[in-house]
Design an enzyme around this catalytic site. Structure first.
Site, PDB file in Angstrom:
ATOM      1  CG  ASP A   6      -0.021  -0.287   2.332  1.00  0.00           C
ATOM      2  OD1 ASP A   6       0.921  -0.018   2.633  1.00  0.00           O
ATOM      3  OD2 ASP A   6      -0.736  -1.049   3.400  1.00  0.00           O
ATOM      4  CG  ASP A  44       1.336   5.141   4.191  1.00  0.00           C
ATOM      5  OD1 ASP A  44       0.127   4.853   4.124  1.00  0.00           O
ATOM      6  OD2 ASP A  44       2.162   4.187   4.663  1.00  0.00           O
ATOM      7  CG  ASP A  68       9.526   3.208  12.413  1.00  0.00           C
ATOM      8  OD1 ASP A  68       9.887   3.708  11.377  1.00  0.00           O
ATOM      9  OD2 ASP A  68       8.767   2.371  12.918  1.00  0.00           O
TER      10      ASP A  68
HETATM   11  P1  ATP Z   1       4.689  -2.216   6.163  1.00  0.00           P
HETATM   12  O1  ATP Z   1       3.498  -1.526   5.467  1.00  0.00           O
HETATM   13  O2  ATP Z   1       5.566  -2.992   4.977  1.00  0.00           O
HETATM   14  O3  ATP Z   1       4.128  -3.142   6.977  1.00  0.00           O
HETATM   15  P2  ATP Z   1       5.470   0.373   6.831  1.00  0.00           P
HETATM   16  O4  ATP Z   1       6.953   0.847   7.359  1.00  0.00           O
HETATM   17  O5  ATP Z   1       5.075   0.998   5.638  1.00  0.00           O
HETATM   18  O6  ATP Z   1       5.739  -1.145   6.737  1.00  0.00           O
HETATM   19  P3  ATP Z   1       3.138   1.323   8.081  1.00  0.00           P
HETATM   20  O7  ATP Z   1       2.696   0.892   9.391  1.00  0.00           O
HETATM   21  O8  ATP Z   1       2.460   1.203   6.947  1.00  0.00           O
HETATM   22  O9  ATP Z   1       4.685   0.515   8.139  1.00  0.00           O
HETATM   23  O10 ATP Z   1       3.869   2.557   8.665  1.00  0.00           O
HETATM   24  C1  ATP Z   1       4.108   3.868   7.403  1.00  0.00           C
HETATM   25  C2  ATP Z   1       5.254   4.600   7.723  1.00  0.00           C
HETATM   26  O11 ATP Z   1       4.773   5.307   8.959  1.00  0.00           O
HETATM   27  C3  ATP Z   1       6.503   3.798   8.222  1.00  0.00           C
HETATM   28  O12 ATP Z   1       7.163   3.531   7.214  1.00  0.00           O
HETATM   29  C4  ATP Z   1       7.221   5.072   9.145  1.00  0.00           C
HETATM   30  O13 ATP Z   1       7.590   6.081   8.326  1.00  0.00           O
HETATM   31  C5  ATP Z   1       5.915   5.567   9.942  1.00  0.00           C
HETATM   32  N1  ATP Z   1       5.753   4.728  11.155  1.00  0.00           N
HETATM   33  C6  ATP Z   1       4.664   3.822  11.203  1.00  0.00           C
HETATM   34  N2  ATP Z   1       4.664   3.256  12.673  1.00  0.00           N
HETATM   35  C7  ATP Z   1       5.603   4.061  13.096  1.00  0.00           C
HETATM   36  C8  ATP Z   1       5.933   4.246  14.561  1.00  0.00           C
HETATM   37  N3  ATP Z   1       5.587   3.303  15.756  1.00  0.00           N
HETATM   38  N4  ATP Z   1       6.988   5.155  14.846  1.00  0.00           N
HETATM   39  C9  ATP Z   1       7.331   5.982  14.150  1.00  0.00           C
HETATM   40  N5  ATP Z   1       7.090   6.020  12.706  1.00  0.00           N
HETATM   41  C10 ATP Z   1       5.950   5.035  12.385  1.00  0.00           C
HETATM   42 MG    MG Z   2       2.796   0.512   4.735  1.00  0.00          MG
END
Ligand code: ATP
Ligand code: MG
Length: 447
Positions: free
Chosen positions: A71, A73, A147
Site C-alpha cells: 500500500d 502513504d 522510526d
Molecule cells: P509495512 O507497510 O511494510 O508493514 P511500513 O513501514 O510501511 O511497513 P506502516 O505501518 O505502513 O509500516 O507505516 C508507514 C510509515 O509510518 C512507516 O514507514 C514509518 O515512516 C511511519 N511509522 C509507522 N509506525 C511508526 C511508529 N511506530 N513510529 C514512528 N514511525 C512510524
Molecule cells: Mg506501509
C-alpha cells in the site's frame, strides 16, 4: 528554557532534524511507472493545488529494496481539511493521529500532514508513551519523527527524486535497520517499535543495528502499556507478513520472546505443539506470498490449540465431563490472550468453531459425518485436521478419510461409513436427558 533545550538535545535523545539529501533516479532506482497510479495521481493533484506531496515510508523503502509495496502513504503540507478540499472521494479518519483516506479507483491512499516534533508539551503517559499527536510541522520534523532511517524517505513522482533525511537509502543498500535518534528513547515513546524492528528485519532480510537490538531485551516489559487493540493489529501484521517463520526465528535467536507477548511465548515455548505451530506459520507464509486469502481465526486457532488440549486434559483428569471441560479450556486460553491482545469477537468465534469441530472428526458412523460436512466451517476445520495429522498429533488416516469422504458420491459415502457400534448404548442413554449445553463437541476421546 536552556534547561529544556539541554534536556531535549542530550537527555531525551529526541531525533535530530536534518536537511535532506536529494537522491536522483540513477541512484535510488525507482521508476515512476512502478508507483501505483493512485499514489501518483494523489501527489499530482495536491501539487497542482500548490501543496507539497510525496510518496513516503514503507512504499519508498520497498521499491528501493525491489519489493512491490502493498500500500501507499502520501505525506503533504496540506492540512486534513485542505486535503479533503482537493479530493471529492475522501474522508478524515482517526483522532489521535488524523489522516485522510483518498479513494482513487480501487486504491485507498493514506494521506497524512507533516507532523511536528514532540516536545515537552506532547501528551505522554507515565512511561513516556505518546498519547496525542496532531500538531503540524515541517517535512524535516516529519522525517525525524519516523522510526527507522529507511522509513524516512520521500519520493516525488513529478521530478522523480527521493528526499533522504537520515541516510536511509544507504542503510537499505547495506541491509541494516537503524533507528532515527536514540533507540532507547524511541522505544520508550512507542514500545511497538520493538515488534516493528523484528518484522521489518525479517521482511527485508536486514540485520538489526546493535543499538536497535540491544535494548529490546531490557525494555520488552514496556509492551504491557500498549493498548490491546493496537498490539493485536501489530501481531496480525507480524503473523501475516509472509515472513512469520523468520520473525519467530529471529525473536527466538535473540531471546526476545520471553514476556514480550503471551502469544509469542505460546508459539515459542511449547515442545508438544512446536511442529504444529511452525507448520501452520510456514503454511500461512506460503499463502501470503502467493497472494492467497488467509484467515486470522484459523491461524490463531492453530497457535493456541495445544494450550487448549493441555487444559482440556487437566480438566478431564480432574473429573470434569469432556464437553464442559472443552468449553472451559477454550475460554481459559482465550481469556489469557485477551489480557494483552484484543482478539475481536468475530475472530474468537471463528477460533472456537474450528476447535469445537475437531472432536467430531472422530465420528465416522451414522449420520454424523454428513452433518459435519454441512457445517459452514467444515472446510477450515478439515484443513486444521490435516495440519494436525502432518504434525503427528492426529492420525493421517483420519485426515485422508475425510478428504476422500468430501469428494465421494452419495453411494460411495454410504459405503465408507464405519459400523456404528455405539448405537445401542446411545439409544438407551438418550432417554436420560440431553447432553450438557447442547454442545457440538463429541463426548468421545481426545481428538
Ligand atoms: P509495512 O507497510 O511494510 O508493514 P511500513 O513501514 O510501511 O511497513 P506502516 O505501518 O505502513 O509500516 O507505516 C508507514 C510509515 O509510518 C512507516 O514507514 C514509518 O515512516 C511511519 N511509522 C509507522 N509506525 C511508526 C511508529 N511506530 N513510529 C514512528 N514511525 C512510524
Ligand atoms: Mg506501509
Amino acid at each position: 528554557m536552556i534547561r529544556k533545550l539541554f534536556r531535549r538535545v542530550f537527555l531525551r535523545g529526541d531525533p535530530v532534524r536534518r536537511k535532506a539529501e536529494t537522491i536522483p533516479a540513477s541512484k535510488h532506482g525507482i521508476r515512476r511507472d512502478q508507483v501505483s497510479p493512485g499514489a501518483r495521481r494523489t501527489c499530482e493533484a495536491l501539487q497542482k493545488h500548490g501543496f507539497k506531496a510525496y510518496v513516503v515510508g514503507g512504499a519508498v523503502r520497498d521499491l528501493i529494496a525491489g519489493i512491490p509495496p502493498k500500500d501507499y502513504d502520501v505525506a503533504t503540507n496540506a492540512t486534513p481539511d485542505e486535503v479533503r478540499g482537493v479530493f471529492r472521494r475522501s474522508r478524515i479518519i482517526g483522532r489521535r493521529f488524523q489522516i485522510v483516506h483518498v479513494m482513487q479507483g480501487p486504491e485507498t491512499l493514506e494521506v497524512s500532514t507533516f507532523r511536528a516534533a514532540h516536545d515537552a508539551d506532547t501528551l505522554k503517559d507515565e512511561h513516556g508513551r505518546v498519547l496525542r499527536d496532531n500538531v503540524w510541522g515541517s517535512i524535516e520534523e516529519d522525517a525525524a519523527r519516523r522510526d527507522f532511517t529507511m522509513n524516512a524517505l520521500y519520493y516525488d513522482p513529478t521530478d522523480e527524486v527521493v528526499l533522504d533525511f537520515h541516510n536511509g537509502v544507504q542503510d537499505i543498500q547495506r541491509k541494516t535497520l537503524r533507528m532515527i535518534g536514540d533507540p532507547r528513547a524511541r522505544y520508550r515513546e512507542d514500545p511497538v517499535r520493538m515488534l516493528r524492528a523484528v518484522r521489518l528485519a525479517a521482511k527485508l532480510d536486514l540485520r538489526l543495528d546493535p543499538q536497535v537490538q540491544a535494548p529490546i531485551r531490557d525494555m520488552a516489559d514496556l509492551i504491557d502499556n500498549v493498548p490491546a487493540a493496537r498490539l493485536f493489529d501489530e501481531m496480525m501484521k507480524l503473523l501475516f507478513s509472509g515472513h512469520a517463520v523468520d520473525c519467530i526465528r529471529r525473536l527466538r535467536d535473540d531471546g526476545l520472546h520471553h514476556g514480550l507477548l503471551p502469544l509469542l511465548d505460546v508459539i515459542l515455548e511449547q515442545p508438544m505443539g512446536e511442529k504444529f505451530v511452525m507448520l501452520s506459520l510456514a503454511n500461512t507464509d506460503a499463502r501470503v506470498r502467493a497472494d492467497k486469502s488467509v484467515s486470522p481465526g484459523f491461524l490463531f486457532a492453530t497457535l493456541l490449540w495445544h494450550e487448549v488440549l493441555a487444559s482440556w486434559e487437566v480438566r478431564k483428569k480432574n473429573g470434569e465431563p469432556p464437553v464442559p471441560a472443552m468449553f472451559g479450556a477454550m475460554d481459559e486460553v482465550l481469556d489469557l490472550q485477551a489480557e494483552k491482545l484484543a482478539i475481536t469477537k468475530r475472530i474468537a468465534s471463528d477460533i472456537k468453531d474450528i476447535w469445537l469441530l475437531q472432536p467430531r472428526f472422530e465420528k465416522r458412523a451414522g449420520r454424523a459425518p454428513q452433518r459435519l460436512i454441512e457445517q459452514p466451517r467444515f472446510r477450515a476445520a478439515w484443513d486444521f485436521l490435516v495440519l494436525r495429522a502432518e504434525s503427528g498429533e492426529a492420525p493421517q488416516e483420519l485426515a485422508d478419510w475425510w478428504g476422500d469422504f468430501q469428494d465421494a458420491s452419495h453411494e460411495e459415502r454410504e459405503k465408507m461409513l464405519v459400523p456404528d457400534t455405539d448405537k445401542k448404548r446411545k439409544r438407551r442413554s438418550r432417554g436420560r436427558g440431553r447432553k450438557e449445553g447442547g454442545a457440538k463437541v463429541s463426548d468421545g476421546d481426545t481428538p
